[in-house]
Write a protein that holds these residues in place. Structure first.
Motif, PDB file in Angstrom:
ATOM      1  N   UNK A   1      12.269   8.476   1.459  1.00 35.77           N
ATOM      2  CA  UNK A   1      13.688   8.110   1.496  1.00 35.77           C
ATOM      3  C   UNK A   1      14.544   9.359   1.369  1.00 35.77           C
ATOM      4  N   UNK A   2      14.174  10.222   0.418  1.00 34.28           N
ATOM      5  CA  UNK A   2      14.931  11.459   0.199  1.00 34.28           C
ATOM      6  C   UNK A   2      14.870  12.347   1.440  1.00 34.28           C
TER       7      UNK A   2
ATOM      8  N   UNK B   1       0.817  -1.217   0.000  1.00 36.00           N
ATOM      9  CA  UNK B   1       0.000   0.000   0.000  1.00 36.00           C
ATOM     10  C   UNK B   1       0.846   1.260   0.000  1.00 36.00           C
ATOM     11  N   UNK B   2       2.170   1.086  -0.045  1.00 35.59           N
ATOM     12  CA  UNK B   2       3.020   2.270  -0.144  1.00 35.59           C
ATOM     13  C   UNK B   2       3.439   2.388  -1.600  1.00 35.59           C
ATOM     14  N   UNK B   3       3.201   3.532  -2.164  1.00 37.27           N
ATOM     15  CA  UNK B   3       3.516   3.717  -3.569  1.00 37.27           C
ATOM     16  C   UNK B   3       4.986   4.102  -3.737  1.00 37.27           C
ATOM     17  N   UNK B   4       5.473   3.810  -4.937  1.00 44.65           N
ATOM     18  CA  UNK B   4       6.881   4.056  -5.239  1.00 44.65           C
ATOM     19  C   UNK B   4       7.276   5.516  -5.023  1.00 44.65           C
ATOM     20  N   UNK B   5       6.445   6.447  -5.506  1.00 44.60           N
ATOM     21  CA  UNK B   5       6.810   7.859  -5.374  1.00 44.60           C
ATOM     22  C   UNK B   5       6.761   8.312  -3.916  1.00 44.60           C
ATOM     23  N   UNK B   6       5.859   7.706  -3.116  1.00 42.98           N
ATOM     24  CA  UNK B   6       5.817   8.034  -1.683  1.00 42.98           C
ATOM     25  C   UNK B   6       7.084   7.538  -1.002  1.00 42.98           C
TER      26      UNK B   6
ATOM     27  N   UNK C   1      18.683  10.841   8.901  1.00 42.85           N
ATOM     28  CA  UNK C   1      18.326   9.554   9.506  1.00 42.85           C
ATOM     29  C   UNK C   1      19.162   8.442   8.882  1.00 42.85           C
ATOM     30  N   UNK C   2      19.492   7.424   9.684  1.00 48.17           N
ATOM     31  CA  UNK C   2      20.255   6.295   9.163  1.00 48.17           C
ATOM     32  C   UNK C   2      19.368   5.315   8.399  1.00 48.17           C
ATOM     33  N   UNK C   3      18.072   5.392   8.663  1.00 51.88           N
ATOM     34  CA  UNK C   3      17.148   4.438   8.052  1.00 51.88           C
ATOM     35  C   UNK C   3      15.982   5.221   7.449  1.00 51.88           C
ATOM     36  N   UNK C   4      15.241   4.559   6.592  1.00 50.64           N
ATOM     37  CA  UNK C   4      14.069   5.205   6.007  1.00 50.64           C
ATOM     38  C   UNK C   4      13.009   5.353   7.091  1.00 50.64           C
ATOM     39  N   UNK C   5      12.682   6.570   7.387  1.00 52.37           N
ATOM     40  CA  UNK C   5      11.769   6.850   8.494  1.00 52.37           C
ATOM     41  C   UNK C   5      10.322   6.725   8.045  1.00 52.37           C
ATOM     42  N   UNK C   6       9.729   5.565   8.349  1.00 49.87           N
ATOM     43  CA  UNK C   6       8.363   5.313   7.880  1.00 49.87           C
ATOM     44  C   UNK C   6       7.335   6.236   8.530  1.00 49.87           C
TER      45      UNK C   6
END
Lengths: 304, 418
Positions: B39-40, B29-34, B47-52
């Motif tokens: 990530x950017x 349910x997470x789209x590529x552009x989101x 952040x060291x990780x992708x902050x969901x």
């Protein structure tokens, strides 16, 4: 003995919620108005409004904020629907705002009338003394919209203050405002793009042909296919080619991109939307690419 | 496909965002552009990780401060159900946001860190879920990976939570050991916890039975809007539009209209798509009556042998939501209940409840922001209500400040009288 489960499916549920909101506003406000763009969401809105008040006509007018850069087939569609519903149409024209010196036309290849609409819209609200405006925004569209209330309060400058929103509990909507203030109302807040398409298919709602795959002269900009039209200035590198495309959103021709698609029927669109990995605004809206918070900033100024 | 609304509450550190991110990610349910956008932003923020959490923290101020300010709504679907998540911040200062998110939820998700057991925050969330009568409470005992997926530790948390929940009114309580970070028991059942015999979280959300949570016994129809077409074709049409708030209505039913007390028969239930043979909640329909009686917005249609309480005096629990002033006895406020608006006076403030300990403080002077207390209200006109625990639609109200028009309280009716 038969067992009735008293369950509603998700589309019935969403429809009932929207109808409840339309009726609540009609009962509590003096001058509501439905904003209609000709896009699929506002077409669904019009359909829901017709259902909410049947067999009576709509107890409010329909307003189109016309940038002057619309798809001609969408305008024809608008006029036909309004006539069928015997509704009253109010047109607020961006061209008129430009002619009267209320706003200044942007120039250059990226010129758009998108942002100018806000002034036209706020002027029309003041002129017609609208106190509640129905909009077809959905929370799944954009992250600022995900935080917006169903009844979104606007001060007397038409501004949205995201940090100071009224708590919204149960389905008890607070419609109290002072003179000069208004509420933007979003009855389809909880719908997703897929819900919209499934509902259009279920209800046999007619939509303009630009939503179905068709051959069109387009050029590539920022990874989107923009229609070649008199409203957009192309640079030399932007070469026009013919592609089979369809629109996922329909707005101003200068900033709405098409996607390459083979989907010619509603079933094929639903299949395509179910499988897509890109959000509709991400795929097609140049206006949201200005910055990370482009939508929030525009909404604070009074945008839809 | 059925629809399920669930509410989550929690702060960044207890893994709530990771859990939601996991549900969204694993159900595609997470789209590529989101994803690219967060990530950017994560990189930009160092952040060291992708902050969901950035998925739900959409406002500029939230991103800048790295906190969740407001309720965010997220949508996802599986082949079985469509889900709406009301994601709310978990700290005490956001109690009003939690109450808002919980008001419409079918299921509440409470996260407990397996290492720390039941803490103040878990107790508060459980209390609010029970106060708002969310029918199903799911306790996710998270970070099982950090305690070697130990069954004993899970059982201990479970027992501790259960003994606390006994003091509350929780109709359905489920415990699931998870690791949001590694995905154990979130979407798929974990291979690391063979001792756990229950469902994964997603499977539970798909299967939990919610159809019987609505009240289908006490017929309640608050009249919302009167439809009178005044056209040649429908010259004499007079329909009462509204959303069924309880029970079931059928053509031929004998009904009573409050406050007038007149009785009549349902002659038809109409919709754009044709006549309706049975209307139940939350259907939005239009009802016509056989007799020409005076009915207007704010009236309640019910059955003569099953009426709501009709009274000007109510007993309620309120959660105060105003930052600028507090609730105090003698105060006058506007009230909205079903489709009826009235003015009320706070006749008495009996006690304030400590949301962390459930301790009652008798006769406080006031209720301030995020505080919950028991009040007696006197309304200028009669209200037609049921106890909230019996019907969430006819037992809930909001209070509005008449000067600023701000919504200042959520109210839950617990009884009538003074």
């Amino acid at each position: 003995m038969s067992i009735t489960t008293y369950e509603l499916n998700h589309l019935d549920h969403l429809e009932a919620e929207a109808i409840h909101i339309f009726r609540e506003v009609a009962a509590e406000f003096e001058h509501p108005c439905l904003m209609f763009s000709g896009g699929k969401d506002s077409i669904v809105m019009l359909h829901l409004a017709a259902k909410a008040f049947w067999p009576a006509r709509l107890p409010f007018p329909v307003m189109h904020v016309d940038t002057g850069h619309n798809f001609p087939e969408v305008l024809a569609f608008r006029d036909q629907r309004v006539q069928e519903l015997e509704a009253r149409l109010v047109i607020a024209s961006v061209q008129k705002s430009i002619d009267e010196g209320r706003v200044v036309e942007e120039t250059g290849p990226r010129a758009s009338r998108n942002r100018l609409q806000t002034t036209t819209l706020l002027d029309a609200i003041e002129e017609h003394r609208f106190d509640a405006l129905f909009g077809g925004a959905r929370r799944d569209e954009e992250k600022a919209r995900a935080k917006e209330r169903v009844y979104s309060f606007r001060d007397d400058f038409g501004q949205w203050d995201p940090k100071n929103q009224r708590p919204e509990l149960w389905s008890l909507y607070n419609g109290r405002i002072r003179q000069g203030e208004h509420i933007r109302v979003f009855p389809i807040s909880n719908w997703t793009e897929l819900d919209i398409w499934q509902y259009i298919a279920r209800e046999n709602v007619e939509i303009p042909h630009v939503y179905f795959a068709h051959e069109r002269p387009v050029f590539s900009r920022d990874g989107m296919w923009l229609a070649d039209s008199e409203f957009v200035t192309r640079t030399e590198e932007e070469v026009v080619v013919t592609r089979k495309v369809r629109y996922r959103t329909v707005g101003d021709m200068s900033c709405t991109g098409a996607v390459e698609s083979e989907a010619e029927t509603l079933e094929q669109i639903i299949e395509e939307v179910s499988a897509t990995r890109i959000t509709e605004r991400g795929a097609t809206r140049a206006d949201d690419r200005v910055s990370e918070a482009a939508m929030e900033d525009r909404k604070k100024e009074g945008y839809f | 496909m059925e629809f399920l609304r669930f509410a989550t509450a929690g702060s960044v550190d207890d893994g709530k965002s990771t859990l939601i991110g996991r549900l969204l990610y694993d159900t595609k349910s997470i789209f590529q552009d989101q994803m690219e956008s967060i990530e950017a932003t994560s990189v930009q923020m160092g952040n060291d990780y992708t902050n969901l959490a950035l998925l739900t923290d959409g406002l500029r101020a939230e991103r800048e401060q790295g906190i969740t300010i407001d309720v965010a709504y997220r949508y996802f679907a599986t082949p079985k159900r469509k889900f709406i998540i009301a994601d709310t911040p978990g700290h005490t200062q956001y109690t009003r946001n939690m109450v808002t998110g919980a008001s419409t939820a079918d299921v509440a998700l409470v996260l407990v860190d397996a290492r720390h057991g039941v803490v103040e925050q878990s107790r508060r969330h459980a209390f609010l879920a029970s106060l708002l009568r969310i029918p199903h409470l799911v306790v996710c005992v998270n970070k099982m990976d950090l305690i070697d997926y130990d069954e004993k530790a899970f059982t201990a948390v479970k027992e501790e939570f259960r003994s606390f929940a006994m003091k509350l009114d929780v109709p359905d309580l489920t415990f699931i050991p998870v690791s949001a970070l590694h995905g154990d028991n979130v979407v798929e059942r974990s291979i690391n916890m063979p001792w756990y015999e229950g469902s994964s979280l997603l499977h539970h959300l798909e299967e939990v039975h919610i159809a019987s949570d609505r009240n289908h016994i006490d017929a309640r129809f608050p009249v919302q809007y009167v439809i009178r077409p005044q056209s040649d074709e429908h010259h004499d049409y007079r329909g009462y539009a509204g959303t069924v708030a309880g029970g079931v209505f059928k053509p031929g039913d004998e009904v009573m209209v409050l406050p007038s007390g007149f009785t009549s028969t349902v002659s038809s239930i109409d919709s754009f798509d044709g006549p309706v043979s049975e209307a139940f909640g939350p259907m939005a329909v239009t009802m016509r009556l056989a007799d020409d009686i005076d009915v207007s917005r704010g009236d309640m249609i019910c059955r003569p042998n099953n009426q709501p309480t009709s009274s000007q005096d109510l007993q309620a629990m309120v959660c105060w939501m105003s930052e600028t002033f507090s609730l105090a006895p003698r105060m006058k406020l506007a009230l909205k209940h079903t489709t009826r608006s009235s003015r009320v006076m706070v006749a008495d403030l009996q006690y304030r409840i400590d949301v962390n300990t459930l301790h009652r403080e008798e006769n406080p002077e006031s209720l301030t922001l995020n505080e919950i207390g028991r009040v007696s209200l006197r309304s200028t006109q009669p209200l037609f209500f049921d106890e909230y625990r019996r019907n969430r639609n006819t037992g809930a109200f909001i209070l509005v400040d008449e000067t600023t028009n701000a919504t200042v309280a959520a109210g839950i009716i617990v009884g009538s009288g003074t």
